[in-house]
Design an enzyme around this catalytic site. Structure first.
Site, PDB file in Angstrom:
ATOM      1  N   TYR A 189      11.985  31.704   5.473  1.00  0.00           N
ATOM      2  CA  TYR A 189      10.697  32.356   5.737  1.00  0.00           C
ATOM      3  C   TYR A 189      10.510  32.647   7.219  1.00  0.00           C
ATOM      4  CZ  TYR A 189       9.087  31.260   0.991  1.00  0.00           C
ATOM      5  OH  TYR A 189       8.933  31.192  -0.359  1.00  0.00           O
ATOM      6  N   LYS A 203       0.838  -1.205   0.000  1.00  0.00           N
ATOM      7  CA  LYS A 203       0.000   0.000   0.000  1.00  0.00           C
ATOM      8  C   LYS A 203       0.873   1.255   0.000  1.00  0.00           C
ATOM      9  CE  LYS A 203      -0.364  -0.309   5.051  1.00  0.00           C
ATOM     10  NZ  LYS A 203      -1.157  -0.924   6.140  1.00  0.00           N
TER      11      LYS A 203
END
Ligand SMILES: *Cc1c(COP(=O)(O)O)cnc(C)c1O
Length: 368
Positions: A264, A38
């Site tokens: 940032y 998965k």
């Protein structure tokens, strides 16, 4: 191995073979092996992983969702595929593509029977999921009579297996709880078998179940993380080889003065004359912002460089003040030596999350 010239995830199929053989060596020869592929085979490449395991004669695959199984079928995978968490809307596709659903509730069981009857199926293989303590998906122990009566009422489906999932198989402190799950699951199976004229396969163990609970191997085991090289403990990790290495490159180096800020929100302030390296991997690639503020790190020329300031979408900046390095040098985010589990621990998460977070933007390369 070639030096990375951009951000790449290398997937080592020899390591996969090693892990598969190691886990198999824990089983007796009758126990079947299901590979859980998965989430792009835990963030690697489900098609390449499945193709390789198919060559090694794997018995079964499992995916979480139907479309993951469809991708494997489209790539030519012919081994049986269990869909762990299907929805009603997927049932037609599941039948068309010969996928095998986990039926985990009365609603799902009844809807699947309805669709198989409408599609005139005979003994379509299904897998009945029981909840024995994880309290996530599954029928209750007390639902066995109901399930058997539903199955006896139709020719269209047949329970190929009964299964459950362990909640804490990696945790030695939860041994008593796990042994109780094993006991409850065995009594579910006994009750089921006493009412039918055949024995469905039984499976319960994930990777840590395989390692810690030989009594719970039963007819099949379902391994995910172990195949990808992690055993949920330092001791087990030493027997396994991480299949994935995430590498990048130094795009640019800056020399900054004391008091200058990086990134940032000016989240990092230089403590002196410092050297920083900018690396082309960010939160859009799977390096979560949790790793910013010097929690996470990378390796450059074998030395640890902390991530400074905030993780950007496409980049991180790391402190390389004390590292002899140049633009163009290789950066290791994780590999067989600098393990994803250690990076995970720096942000209080687990290898599973780091691996599966590596986004599809990162180029995958198969190596041997
Ligand atoms: C994901 C999953 C597994 C695999 O677990 P690992 O710990 O990765 O081996 C097995 N069974 C079920 C039901 C799962 O959802």
């Amino acid at each position: 191995m070639a030096k990375a010239q951009q951000t790449v995830l290398e997937i080592n199929l020899n390591a996969l073979t090693h892990n598969f053989e190691y886990l198999k060596s824990k089983l007796n020869s009758e126990t079947k092996f299901l590979a859980v592929v998965k989430a792009f085979a835990y963030g690697s490449d489900s098609v390449e992983i499945a193709k390789h395991l198919q060559k090694l004669n794997i018995d079964y695959f499992a995916v979480a969702y139907a479309h993951e199984g469809v991708a494997l079928r489209d790539a030519g995978i012919i081994a049986p595929i269990l869909v762990l968490h299907p929805q009603v809307v997927n049932f037609k596709t599941i039948i068309e593509r010969c996928l095998e659903p986990s039926l985990y509730s009365a609603r799902i069981l009844n809807e699947f029977i309805k669709v198989t009857e409408a599609e005139k199926q005979k003994e379509y293989p299904v897998h009945i999921k029981f909840n024995t303590g994880l309290n996530r998906l599954g029928f209750w122990q007390s639902d066995v009579d109901y399930i058997v009566s539903k199955l006896k009422n139709t020719q269209s489906v047949k329970a190929k297996s009964l299964f459950s999932h362990l909640a804490a198989s990696e945790d030695k402190n939860e041994r008593e709880f796990t042994l109780n799950q094993i006991k409850d699951f065995k009594s579910i199976a006994t009750n089921f078998e006493s009412q039918t004229d055949y024995k469905p396969w039984l499976h319960l163990s994930n990777t840590s179940g395989v390692i810690n609970y030989p009594e719970a191997h039963l007819d099949m085991v379902r391994c995910g993380i172990g195949l990808y090289g992690f055993g949920n403990s330092a001791e087990q990790d030493s027997n396994l080889r991480p299949i994935a290495q995430l590498k990048s490159i130094i795009s640019q180096i800056h020399h900054i003065e004391k008091g200058e800020t990086v990134g940032y929100n000016r989240a990092y302030t230089s403590k002196g004359f410092e050297k920083t390296a900018t690396i082309p991997i960010g939160h859009a690639d799977g390096i979560s912002r949790q790793f910013g503020q010097e929690k996470g790190f990378v390796f450059i020329n074998n030395q640890k460089a902390p991530i400074i300031g905030n993780v950007c979408m496409d980049m991180i900046m790391v402190n390389v003040t004390n590292i002899d390095c140049n633009e163009g040098d290789e950066v290791i985010i994780f590999d067989g030596k600098h393990k994803a589990s250690e990076l995970a621990a720096s942000a209080k998460t687990i290898s599973y999350e780091i691996l599966t977070a590596i986004s599809q933007r990162v180029k995958r390369y198969i190596i041997y």
